[in-house]
Every structure is written in C-alpha cells, then in structure tokens.
Scaffold this motif. Structure first.
Motif, PDB file in Angstrom:
ATOM      1  N   UNK A 215      58.045  -1.132  -5.422  1.00 11.26           N
ATOM      2  CA  UNK A 215      58.162   0.253  -6.698  1.00 11.26           C
ATOM      3  C   UNK A 215      56.820   0.469  -7.151  1.00 11.26           C
ATOM      4  N   UNK A 216      56.145  -0.723  -7.515  1.00 16.38           N
ATOM      5  CA  UNK A 216      54.590  -0.467  -8.127  1.00 16.38           C
ATOM      6  C   UNK A 216      53.720   0.230  -6.868  1.00 16.38           C
ATOM      7  N   UNK A 217      54.031   0.057  -5.687  1.00 19.69           N
ATOM      8  CA  UNK A 217      53.121   0.772  -4.879  1.00 19.69           C
ATOM      9  C   UNK A 217      53.471   2.167  -4.802  1.00 19.69           C
ATOM     10  N   UNK A 218      54.818   2.573  -4.791  1.00 16.53           N
ATOM     11  CA  UNK A 218      55.211   3.946  -4.533  1.00 16.53           C
ATOM     12  C   UNK A 218      54.637   4.755  -5.835  1.00 16.53           C
ATOM     13  N   UNK A 219      54.664   3.944  -7.047  1.00 12.80           N
ATOM     14  CA  UNK A 219      54.104   4.825  -8.265  1.00 12.80           C
ATOM     15  C   UNK A 219      52.361   5.232  -7.860  1.00 12.80           C
ATOM     16  N   UNK A 220      51.781   4.255  -7.243  1.00  8.72           N
ATOM     17  CA  UNK A 220      50.483   4.380  -7.207  1.00  8.72           C
ATOM     18  C   UNK A 220      50.197   5.441  -6.097  1.00  8.72           C
ATOM     19  N   UNK A 221      51.141   5.724  -5.072  1.00  8.60           N
ATOM     20  CA  UNK A 221      50.883   6.609  -4.189  1.00  8.60           C
ATOM     21  C   UNK A 221      51.380   7.946  -4.522  1.00  8.60           C
ATOM     22  N   UNK A 222      52.067   8.040  -5.866  1.00  9.35           N
ATOM     23  CA  UNK A 222      52.289   9.191  -6.234  1.00  9.35           C
ATOM     24  C   UNK A 222      51.174   9.773  -7.201  1.00  9.35           C
ATOM     25  N   UNK A 223      50.236   9.216  -7.413  1.00 10.36           N
ATOM     26  CA  UNK A 223      49.066   9.498  -8.428  1.00 10.36           C
ATOM     27  C   UNK A 223      47.842   9.816  -7.341  1.00 10.36           C
ATOM     28  N   UNK A 224      46.868  10.620  -7.742  1.00  8.73           N
ATOM     29  CA  UNK A 224      45.836  10.909  -6.958  1.00  8.73           C
ATOM     30  C   UNK A 224      45.034   9.662  -6.876  1.00  8.73           C
ATOM     31  N   UNK A 225      44.204   9.609  -5.795  1.00  8.91           N
ATOM     32  CA  UNK A 225      43.387   8.397  -5.272  1.00  8.91           C
ATOM     33  C   UNK A 225      42.322   8.101  -6.583  1.00  8.91           C
ATOM     34  N   UNK A 226      41.845   9.328  -7.127  1.00  9.78           N
ATOM     35  CA  UNK A 226      40.842   9.242  -7.943  1.00  9.78           C
ATOM     36  C   UNK A 226      41.470   8.634  -9.264  1.00  9.78           C
ATOM     37  N   UNK A 227      42.465   9.053  -9.946  1.00 13.68           N
ATOM     38  CA  UNK A 227      43.317   8.144 -10.744  1.00 13.68           C
ATOM     39  C   UNK A 227      43.577   6.973 -10.701  1.00 13.68           C
ATOM     40  N   UNK A 228      43.959   6.678  -9.277  1.00 16.21           N
ATOM     41  CA  UNK A 228      44.312   5.055  -9.047  1.00 16.21           C
ATOM     42  C   UNK A 228      43.103   4.305  -9.100  1.00 16.21           C
ATOM     43  N   UNK A 229      42.005   4.786  -8.915  1.00 14.63           N
ATOM     44  CA  UNK A 229      40.598   4.027  -8.710  1.00 14.63           C
ATOM     45  C   UNK A 229      40.286   3.727 -10.064  1.00 14.63           C
ATOM     46  N   UNK A 230      40.299   4.678 -10.797  1.00 16.89           N
ATOM     47  CA  UNK A 230      39.976   4.845 -12.108  1.00 16.89           C
ATOM     48  C   UNK A 230      40.431   3.782 -13.143  1.00 16.89           C
ATOM     49  N   UNK A 231      41.907   3.621 -12.932  1.00 11.96           N
ATOM     50  CA  UNK A 231      42.711   2.793 -13.481  1.00 11.96           C
ATOM     51  C   UNK A 231      42.410   1.581 -12.983  1.00 11.96           C
ATOM     52  N   UNK A 232      42.198   1.209 -11.854  1.00 14.48           N
ATOM     53  CA  UNK A 232      41.910  -0.262 -11.368  1.00 14.48           C
ATOM     54  C   UNK A 232      40.530  -0.619 -11.811  1.00 14.48           C
ATOM     55  N   UNK A 233      39.757   0.103 -12.207  1.00 14.33           N
ATOM     56  CA  UNK A 233      38.528  -0.168 -12.756  1.00 14.33           C
ATOM     57  C   UNK A 233      38.593  -0.787 -13.992  1.00 14.33           C
ATOM     58  N   UNK A 234      39.460  -0.037 -14.775  1.00 15.37           N
ATOM     59  CA  UNK A 234      39.721  -0.423 -16.331  1.00 15.37           C
ATOM     60  C   UNK A 234      40.466  -1.763 -16.327  1.00 15.37           C
TER      61      UNK A 234
END
Length: 249
Positions: A215-234
């Motif tokens: 479920x967590x992975x599906x949430x990530x795939x529903x977002x843009x890669x840019x947003x996912x990477x920025x969230x991971x950096x934070x």
C-alpha cells in the motif's frame, strides 16, 4: 505505590464506605420499625464510621492521582532517555549502503533489460520485414497464376489461394514488432519487456507479501517522481549525497 495498587486500595475503600453507609441506613430503619434496642449512640457511632470511610475514599482517590502522576512522569522520562539514545546512536550508514545497493541493482536490471529488449527488437524488425517480403512474393505468385489461368481461357479459378500469413514459419520462426517478440517454432519465444515496467514489477515482487508495504508503494507510484524524491530527501537527510558517492573498490 503503583497505579494498580492505588486502584485496588481505592476499590477497597469504596466498598467499606458503602458498607458503613448501609449499616447506618439499617440502624435507622430498625428504629422506624420500632426496635427499642437501637440507641442514639449506636447510630451516631456508625455515622462517624461512615464519615470516616468516606474520608478514606477521598484519601485513596488522591493517592491514585498521585500514583498515576508519578507513573506518567517516570514513563515520560524513560521515553525521553530512549529518544536521546536513539538519536545519539542512529547510524544512517547501513541505510545509505542498502539504498545505494538497491539503486545500483535496479539500474543494472534496467540496463540488462534494455540491452535484451534492443536485441529482440533488432531481430524482430528483421524477421517482420523478411516475412513481409515472403508474403509479397507469395502474393505475386498467386496473382501471376491467376492471370495465367485467365489467359488460357479457364476463367477465374473456383478456389482462390490466399497468401500464407506467416511464410517465415517455413523457415522455423515468427515475429512481431509491437510488442517485440520472436518465436522459433518448437524451441522457444523471446518477448521484450519495457525496462521501467521490469524495475517496477521487481519492486512489486519484493513487497507483495506485505499488504502494508504494498500500500505504501502504491501511494508513492501515484505521485510524481520529483515529489517522491524531494520527500525522501526530507525524510532521510544525507541520502542524496550518499547515493552520489562513488562505489568503494
């Protein structure tokens, strides 16, 4: 005194207070029913005992509040100590190493998949083209045969021969370009897989056994890669820098 012990003591005090009040009520009822053996001193003494029991309930309630406060304070201090220990001992390097290994493994998977896909596409393109040539030759031969029969006065043939869709099968293979696929009859088939889909599917395989992770992975795939990477950096400070470091020899 622990909160559990304080609650037990409070329950006992409340039970004793109820019993004391009930005794006062019983003595009063006996007087109402005409029992001359009950004296005022007895009722007064029992009321004093009931009042004392009530005060003991209040004391037990205060002790429970104090015990709960002390317990809460002790637990908060213990958690604060655990939090400080966590921060002081939080070694991010194993996480960085695992993330770097995962990224490099996926990049390698994409590279291998891409190379295989290009090989299949190259052969599929050649196979489709030669199959088209073979069909054109066969079609031309059929048309020539029909014209010859017409010229000989036989008229149009009753049964018209249609060119074989896969003349390449006579050479033992078939192929298509979209999606790229090459089959050698009786031996096997090679189908191209898009590299991005392969990488995503491998991640799905890794998480499929845990519904929460999936479920967590599906949430990530529903977002843009840019947003996912920025969230991971934070969420994981230093990860980007760690991923950019050259591999250790």
């Amino acid at each position: 005194m622990t909160p559990t012990e304080a609650r037990t003591a409070l329950d006992t005090a409340r039970t004793e207070a109820v019993q004391a009040r009930d005794l006062v009520a019983d003595l009063a009822e006996r007087v109402r029913e005409g029992d001359n053996d009950v004296t005022g001193e007895q009722i007064l003494a029992q009321r004093q005992l009931a009042e004392l029991a009530g005060l003991r309930v209040e004391a037990a309630e205060r002790k429970l509040v104090a015990a709960e406060d002390a317990d809460r304070d002790a637990r908060a201090k213990a958690i604060a100590a655990a939090a400080r220990e966590l921060i002081s001992q939080d070694d991010m390097q194993p996480l960085f190493d695992a993330a770097k290994a995962a990224v490099e493994a996926l990049q390698h998977l994409v590279a291998v998949t891409s190379a295989r896909t290009e090989r299949i596409k190259a052969v599929a393109t050649q196979a489709v083209h030669i199959n088209d040539e073979l069909k054109n030759v066969a079609r031309a031969a059929i048309e020539a045969e029909g014209k010859a029969e017409l010229a000989q006065g036989r008229g149009y043939p009753i049964r018209t021969t249609v060119a074989e869709a896969w003349p390449s099968a006579a050479y033992g293979f078939r192929a298509q370009e979209f999606p790229a696929n090459v089959a050698v009859l009786g031996e096997g088939t090679a189908t191209a897989v898009r590299p991005g889909r392969m990488a995503a599917s491998v991640l799905a395989l890794a998480l499929d056994s845990d519904r929460s992770l999936a479920g967590e992975a599906r949430e990530v795939f529903n977002a843009s890669f840019g947003a996912v990477i920025e969230r991971l950096k934070a969420d994981v400070p230093g990860l980007t820098e760690a991923l950019q470091q050259p591999a250790q020899g």
